[in-house]
Design a protein around this motif. Structure first.
Motif, PDB file in Angstrom:
ATOM      1  N   LEU A 153      31.779 -32.551 -41.668  1.00  0.00           N
ATOM      2  CA  LEU A 153      32.146 -33.332 -40.487  1.00  0.00           C
ATOM      3  C   LEU A 153      33.660 -33.524 -40.404  1.00  0.00           C
ATOM      4  O   LEU A 153      34.265 -33.329 -39.341  1.00  0.00           O
ATOM      5  CB  LEU A 153      31.447 -34.689 -40.527  1.00  0.00           C
ATOM      6  N   GLN A 157      35.394 -30.214 -39.602  1.00  0.00           N
ATOM      7  CA  GLN A 157      35.094 -29.655 -38.285  1.00  0.00           C
ATOM      8  C   GLN A 157      35.692 -30.474 -37.152  1.00  0.00           C
ATOM      9  O   GLN A 157      36.060 -29.927 -36.111  1.00  0.00           O
ATOM     10  CB  GLN A 157      33.574 -29.564 -38.117  1.00  0.00           C
ATOM     11  N   SER A 158      35.796 -31.778 -37.321  1.00  0.00           N
ATOM     12  CA  SER A 158      36.245 -32.663 -36.252  1.00  0.00           C
ATOM     13  C   SER A 158      37.606 -33.247 -36.591  1.00  0.00           C
ATOM     14  O   SER A 158      37.771 -33.885 -37.644  1.00  0.00           O
ATOM     15  CB  SER A 158      35.233 -33.788 -36.029  1.00  0.00           C
ATOM     16  N   ARG A 191      34.226 -18.270 -35.995  1.00  0.00           N
ATOM     17  CA  ARG A 191      33.877 -19.212 -34.939  1.00  0.00           C
ATOM     18  C   ARG A 191      33.647 -18.478 -33.614  1.00  0.00           C
ATOM     19  O   ARG A 191      32.766 -18.850 -32.836  1.00  0.00           O
ATOM     20  CB  ARG A 191      34.984 -20.253 -34.783  1.00  0.00           C
ATOM     21  N   ARG A 245      30.269 -18.399 -31.240  1.00  0.00           N
ATOM     22  CA  ARG A 245      30.237 -18.669 -29.801  1.00  0.00           C
ATOM     23  C   ARG A 245      29.550 -17.521 -29.049  1.00  0.00           C
ATOM     24  O   ARG A 245      28.785 -17.761 -28.104  1.00  0.00           O
ATOM     25  CB  ARG A 245      31.655 -18.865 -29.274  1.00  0.00           C
ATOM     26  N   ASN A 303      23.719 -22.904 -32.225  1.00  0.00           N
ATOM     27  CA  ASN A 303      23.845 -24.357 -32.110  1.00  0.00           C
ATOM     28  C   ASN A 303      24.530 -24.900 -33.367  1.00  0.00           C
ATOM     29  O   ASN A 303      24.864 -24.164 -34.293  1.00  0.00           O
ATOM     30  CB  ASN A 303      22.471 -25.000 -31.902  1.00  0.00           C
ATOM     31  N   GLN A 304      24.741 -26.215 -33.404  1.00  0.00           N
ATOM     32  CA  GLN A 304      25.497 -26.813 -34.507  1.00  0.00           C
ATOM     33  C   GLN A 304      24.804 -26.614 -35.848  1.00  0.00           C
ATOM     34  O   GLN A 304      25.462 -26.342 -36.857  1.00  0.00           O
ATOM     35  CB  GLN A 304      25.709 -28.311 -34.238  1.00  0.00           C
ATOM     36  N   PHE A 305      23.473 -26.741 -35.856  1.00  0.00           N
ATOM     37  CA  PHE A 305      22.763 -26.567 -37.117  1.00  0.00           C
ATOM     38  C   PHE A 305      22.840 -25.121 -37.592  1.00  0.00           C
ATOM     39  O   PHE A 305      23.070 -24.852 -38.785  1.00  0.00           O
ATOM     40  CB  PHE A 305      21.291 -26.989 -36.956  1.00  0.00           C
ATOM     41  N   GLU A 306      22.651 -24.164 -36.692  1.00  0.00           N
ATOM     42  CA  GLU A 306      22.743 -22.751 -37.061  1.00  0.00           C
ATOM     43  C   GLU A 306      24.160 -22.396 -37.512  1.00  0.00           C
ATOM     44  O   GLU A 306      24.336 -21.618 -38.462  1.00  0.00           O
ATOM     45  CB  GLU A 306      22.320 -21.881 -35.875  1.00  0.00           C
ATOM     46  N   PHE A 307      25.159 -22.948 -36.834  1.00  0.00           N
ATOM     47  CA  PHE A 307      26.540 -22.696 -37.245  1.00  0.00           C
ATOM     48  C   PHE A 307      26.810 -23.264 -38.633  1.00  0.00           C
ATOM     49  O   PHE A 307      27.489 -22.640 -39.456  1.00  0.00           O
ATOM     50  CB  PHE A 307      27.501 -23.321 -36.236  1.00  0.00           C
ATOM     51  N   PHE A 308      26.249 -24.443 -38.933  1.00  0.00           N
ATOM     52  CA  PHE A 308      26.436 -25.067 -40.236  1.00  0.00           C
ATOM     53  C   PHE A 308      25.790 -24.230 -41.342  1.00  0.00           C
ATOM     54  O   PHE A 308      26.405 -24.008 -42.399  1.00  0.00           O
ATOM     55  CB  PHE A 308      25.833 -26.477 -40.225  1.00  0.00           C
ATOM     56  N   MET A 322      29.247 -21.927 -41.542  1.00  0.00           N
ATOM     57  CA  MET A 322      30.110 -22.890 -42.205  1.00  0.00           C
ATOM     58  C   MET A 322      29.896 -22.921 -43.714  1.00  0.00           C
ATOM     59  O   MET A 322      30.858 -22.782 -44.492  1.00  0.00           O
ATOM     60  CB  MET A 322      29.888 -24.289 -41.612  1.00  0.00           C
TER      61      MET A 322
END
Length: 296
Positions: free
Chosen positions: A126, A129-130, A195, A199, A204-209, A213
C-alpha cells in the motif's frame, strides 16, 4: 524393428555434435564429482571450524584463572553435559531439554512472525503503490520502528493481561517494520513497463498485486523477511525473560537467578545456532522463489 535399428535411426535423425557431447559429459562429471563436492564442503566448514577452535582456546586460557568471573569451556562441558548431550529429555512441565524449549519459542516466533509477514507485505504494498499512503504512514513507521522491543512489553501486558499474547505482540511489532519498508521500496522500484502491461491486460488491483507486484518485489520482500525473522528471534528471547513460561528466554533468566553460568552459555549457543538456521531457511526460500536474486 530391432533395438540396434532404432538406435541407428535415432543417430541419423538427430546426430550429436562431438563438442556438445563432450561438454555435457564434462558438466555431468563436475556436478556429481565427489572430490568437487568434498572440496566445497571443506571450504565452507573448515574456516569457521578453525575460528571456533581458536576462540575456544583463547576462552580457555583467559578464563582458567581461579579469579576469572566466567567459566572456561572445560567447566561448561563438565557442568552442563546433560544439557548438551540430552537436549530432548522431558522430566516434567518445567524440567525439559533445551531443544524442547527452543521449539516452544519457535512456535511463538512462527505465529508472531507469520502475522507480521502478512500484514507487513500488505502495508508495504500500500505504501509503495500510493503516494498519499506513503506521505501519511511512512513518518509514523519511521518513528515506531525505533522503539526497542521490550519497551512494548508493559503496554502489551496492560492490553492483553496475559503473557502469551503479549509475547506474540512484541514479536509482531518488532519484526513488521523491515518487512513494510523493504516491500514498499520493492513496489516503488517496479519497472513502468510492468505497470503498462497490467493496464493493457486490464488487471484489477488483486490480479496486479498477485501477478505483477509480488513477483517483481520479491527480492526486496525476502530481504525484509530475513531481517524480520532475526528481530523476531531476538524479541522472543528478551520477552520470555520477563513473561516467564518454558521457552529458552525464561530458561536463561532462571539459570541466572540460580547462578548457573554454564547453563546460560549452552543456551546462548542454542540461540545462536537457531537464529543462524532461521536466517538460512528464509534465505533459501527466497533464493528458490526469486531464482537466486535475493541477497545471500
Amino acid at each position: 524393428m530391432s533395438i540396434q535399428t532404432i538406435e541407428d535411426t535415432t543417430v541419423k535423425a538427430f546426430p550429436a555434435k562431438p563438442a556438445e557431447v563432450i561438454a555435457f559429459t564434462a558438466k555431468a562429471r563436475r556436478r556429481f564429482d565427489p572430490i568437487v563436492i568434498a572440496g566445497k564442503l571443506a571450504s565452507a566448514l573448515v574456516p569457521p571450524a578453525i575460528v571456533i577452535a581458536l576462540m575456544l582456546v583463547v576462552w580457555q586460557i583467559a578464563c582458567s584463572s581461579p579469579t576469572a568471573s566466567l567459566p572456561p569451556p572445560s567447566q561448561v562441558w563438565n557442568e552442563a553435559y546433560d544439557l548438551i548431550a540430552h537436549p530432548f529429555f522431558n522430566n516434567g512441565p518445567q524440567d525439559i531439554g533445551l531443544a524442547w524449549r527452543v521449539l516452544i519459542s519457535l512456535q511463538r516466533v512462527a505465529i508472531g512472525f507469520g502475522l507480521a509477514a502478512i500484514v507487513g507485505v500488505a502495508l508495504g504494498a500500500l505504501v509503495g503503490q500510493s503516494i498519499w499512503a506513503m506521505r501519511g504512514l511512512d513518518p509514523v513507521f519511521q518513528i515506531l520502528r525505533t522503539v526497542p522491543p521490550l519497551a512494548w512489553l508493559p503496554l502489551s501486558l496492560a492490553a492483553f493481561r496475559d503473557s502469551s499474547p503479549s509475547a506474540l505482540f512484541v514479536i509482531f511489532i518488532t519484526s513488521i517494520w523491515p518487512i513494510i519498508i523493504n516491500t514498499a521500496v520493492g513496489v516503488r522500484n517496479i519497472p513502468e513497463d510492468y505497470r503498462n502491461v497490467a493496464r493493457i491486460l486490464r488487471l484489477n488491483q488483486f490480479e496486479f498485486f498477485v501477478k505483477i507486484m509480488v513477483p517483481a518485489a520479491a527480492p526486496y520482500i525476502f530481504t525484509g523477511l530475513r531481517i524480520g525473522i532475526g528481530l523476531s528471534w531476538l524479541a522472543i528471547v528478551a520477552a520470555e525473560m520477563l513473561t516467564g513460561g518454558v521457552g529458552i528466554g525464561f530458561f536463561i533468566w532462571d539459570a541466572w537467578n540460580s547462578s548457573r553460568l554454564p547453563d546460560i552459555i549452552v543456551a546462548l549457543a542454542y540461540i545462536g545456532v537457531t537464529g543462524f538456521c532461521l536466517d538460512r531457511l528464509v534465505a533459501a526460500v527466497g533464493a528458490f522463489v526469486t531464482r537466486g536474486t535475493t541477497a545471500k
